[in-house]
Enzyme design. Structure first.
Site, short mmCIF file in Angstrom:
data_model
loop_
_atom_site.label_atom_id
_atom_site.label_comp_id
_atom_site.label_asym_id
_atom_site.label_seq_id
_atom_site.Cartn_x
_atom_site.Cartn_y
_atom_site.Cartn_z
N ALA A 1 0.82 -1.22 0.00
CA ALA A 1 0.00 0.00 0.00
C ALA A 1 0.84 1.26 0.00
O ALA A 1 0.34 2.35 -0.30
CB ALA A 1 -0.94 0.00 1.21
N LEU B 1 -3.11 0.93 8.16
CA LEU B 1 -1.86 0.24 7.87
C LEU B 1 -1.01 0.12 9.13
O LEU B 1 -0.90 1.06 9.91
CB LEU B 1 -1.07 0.98 6.79
CG LEU B 1 -1.71 1.04 5.41
CD1 LEU B 1 -0.80 1.81 4.45
CD2 LEU B 1 -1.96 -0.35 4.87
N TYR C 1 -4.23 5.01 18.75
CA TYR C 1 -4.44 4.55 20.12
C TYR C 1 -3.75 5.51 21.07
O TYR C 1 -2.63 5.97 20.81
CB TYR C 1 -3.89 3.14 20.30
CG TYR C 1 -4.07 2.56 21.69
CD1 TYR C 1 -5.33 2.34 22.20
CD2 TYR C 1 -2.96 2.24 22.47
CE1 TYR C 1 -5.50 1.80 23.48
CE2 TYR C 1 -3.12 1.69 23.74
CZ TYR C 1 -4.39 1.48 24.24
OH TYR C 1 -4.56 0.94 25.50
N TYR D 1 4.56 4.01 24.81
CA TYR D 1 3.66 4.09 23.66
C TYR D 1 3.36 5.54 23.27
O TYR D 1 3.93 6.07 22.33
CB TYR D 1 2.36 3.33 23.92
CG TYR D 1 1.60 3.03 22.64
CD1 TYR D 1 1.81 1.83 21.97
CD2 TYR D 1 0.73 3.94 22.10
CE1 TYR D 1 1.16 1.56 20.77
CE2 TYR D 1 0.07 3.69 20.90
CZ TYR D 1 0.28 2.50 20.24
OH TYR D 1 -0.36 2.25 19.05
N LYS E 1 1.90 8.57 15.79
CA LYS E 1 0.46 8.77 15.89
C LYS E 1 0.10 10.25 16.01
O LYS E 1 -0.93 10.70 15.49
CB LYS E 1 -0.09 7.99 17.09
CG LYS E 1 0.04 6.47 16.96
CD LYS E 1 -0.68 5.93 15.74
CE LYS E 1 -0.65 4.40 15.70
NZ LYS E 1 -1.31 3.87 14.48
N VAL F 1 -5.44 -7.13 21.52
CA VAL F 1 -4.31 -8.01 21.23
C VAL F 1 -3.99 -7.91 19.74
O VAL F 1 -4.85 -8.07 18.89
CB VAL F 1 -4.63 -9.46 21.60
CG1 VAL F 1 -3.44 -10.37 21.28
CG2 VAL F 1 -5.01 -9.57 23.07
#
Length: 409
Positions: free
Chosen positions: A121, A148, A234, A244, A253, A284
């Site tokens: 992609a 993606l 997220y 994260y 992000k 998960v």
């Protein structure tokens, strides 16, 4: 051959064709049931939902669930793009390959148009191929889903390959992790990323490629008036932010979210459309199991949310995203989604509920290897980990000989 899960360091390296197909069919059944319960009208029934949907990253997780929802609740024709390992008669493929096969089969049986491209992609050649398929359909695209999740990306202009990493940005991050197969807990740590690693992760997982897709589609004239695009992200709890949200993935992000604001202005002006990032619930994935603290957090979060009756998997969330955020107008027409102060759709609202997070934090402070089975949901976590690879799926005979790995039953 008899196929059993092959697990190495919390990563499953094989897949079961029949299990992947059955799990995809389970998600389709859920969406079909919710369509009936909500009284949603598909396009063929006079509904005003999406007619043609492009899903970039269509083979697993939120991308697959989005494609299933678009097709089986709203009756949309779908074009899916994913880059999966193709099986042979004797060598298995990736889970996404089998998921795509099962989706295509079910969509064809339901009379829905479906085009699945097994291509990179990130490549401009793939964009060209998508444009050709849209023109063959004689339609325009109402919705572009960007889902993606790849560890590498080759820049189409420079041909340089960039690799993403999951690391903190400022200092070493340490936390407990759990082996979902044994329940054993151990300390795990990650070294801080270099600036180059942060920049490379943004190149792979940030908004640059998303913007390139929308630019290409818009210039080719294949986006409908009012077209919308949604990318997935997220945020997660504060305890995971160092690895994260404030780490390399979070930097990517945040770039994705900044891109959404720019795309939203452009699409609003040119098409009366919109661009959003949907912040989804933690689930998960094939990578989350190896991130420090994440596997333990998810196990406990699953138990708390299941006890409250608010737990959702991928398909439950995406069905709710479409029905309660994106298509809330008359007869399923596009509505104006509620967003937070940063123009983000919060479908993670149930995970981030203050009462839920308070209970999770309490249990995280108390958890030990001995009490994890009661404080957390190790069995549920293990099931989800196996099911995304086609194992531990109800209704599948795992003792049955699989004659060929390039077909699904």
């Amino acid at each position: 051959m008899i196929i059993k899960p092959m697990i190495r360091s919390n990563i499953c390296i094989n897949a079961h064709p029949a299990g992947c197909a059955r799990e995809t069919e389970r998600q389709i059944s859920y969406v079909t049931r919710r369509k009936a319960e909500r009284g949603t009208k598909s396009v063929s029934e006079g509904g005003k939902g999406p007619k043609t949907v492009l899903v970039l990253g269509c083979s697993t997780g939120y991308g697959l669930a989005s494609r299933i929802t678009a097709a089986f609740e709203y009756g949309a024709d779908t074009i899916g793009v994913s880059f999966e390992k193709q099986p042979t008669e004797t060598r298995g493929g990736t889970p996404g390959w089998y998921n795509n096969m099962a989706f295509d089969r079910a969509a064809a049986n339901a009379g829905l148009k479906t085009i699945t491209l097994n291509e990179d992609a990130f490549a401009d050649e793939t964009r060209t191929n998508v444009l050709e398929e849209v023109k063959k359909l004689g339609t325009t695209i109402d919705l572009v889903i960007y889902s993606l999740a790849s560890p590498v990306r080759v820049d189409p202009d420079t041909k340089v390959m960039y690799r993403s990493v999951i690391k903190p940005c400022d200092k070493v991050y340490s936390g407990l992790t759990v082996d979902m197969m044994t329940g054993k807990m151990a300390a795990s740590s990650a070294e801080p990323a270099t600036k180059e690693e942060v920049d490379n992760t943004i190149k792979v997982m940030g908004g640059e490629d998303w913007a390139r897709w929308i630019k290409t589609l818009a210039e080719a004239g294949v986006l409908s008036q009012g077209c919308r695009t949604v990318a997935y992200s997220y945020i997660g709890p504060a305890l995971s932010h160092p690895i994260y949200r404030d780490g390399t993935i979070g930097a990517a992000k945040k770039d994705l979210e900044a891109t959404a604001l720019r795309l939203n202005d452009q699409m609003k002006t040119a098409l009366g459309g919109a661009a959003y990032v949907s912040e989804n619930k933690g689930l998960v994935t094939r990578s989350s199991a190896v991130i420090p603290i994440i596997s333990l957090y998810l196990s406990i979060m699953f138990r708390v949310m299941k006890d409250k009756g608010t737990h959702e998997g991928c398909v439950e969330q995406m069905e709710r995203l479409f029905a309660e955020r994106l298509y809330t107008g008359k007869d399923g027409a596009a509505g104006i989604p509620p967003t937070d102060g940063e123009h983000r759709i919060r479908i993670d609202d149930r995970e981030m509920d203050p009462e839920t997070q308070s209970e999770i934090n309490k249990r995280m402070a108390e958890v030990t290897e001995e009490n994890l089975p009661s404080l957390g949901d190790l069995d549920g976590y293990r099931h989800d980990f196996l099911a995304i690879n086609g194992f531990d799926v109800p209704g599948v005979d795992y003792e049955k000989d699989v004659a060929r790995l390039d077909v699904i039953d």
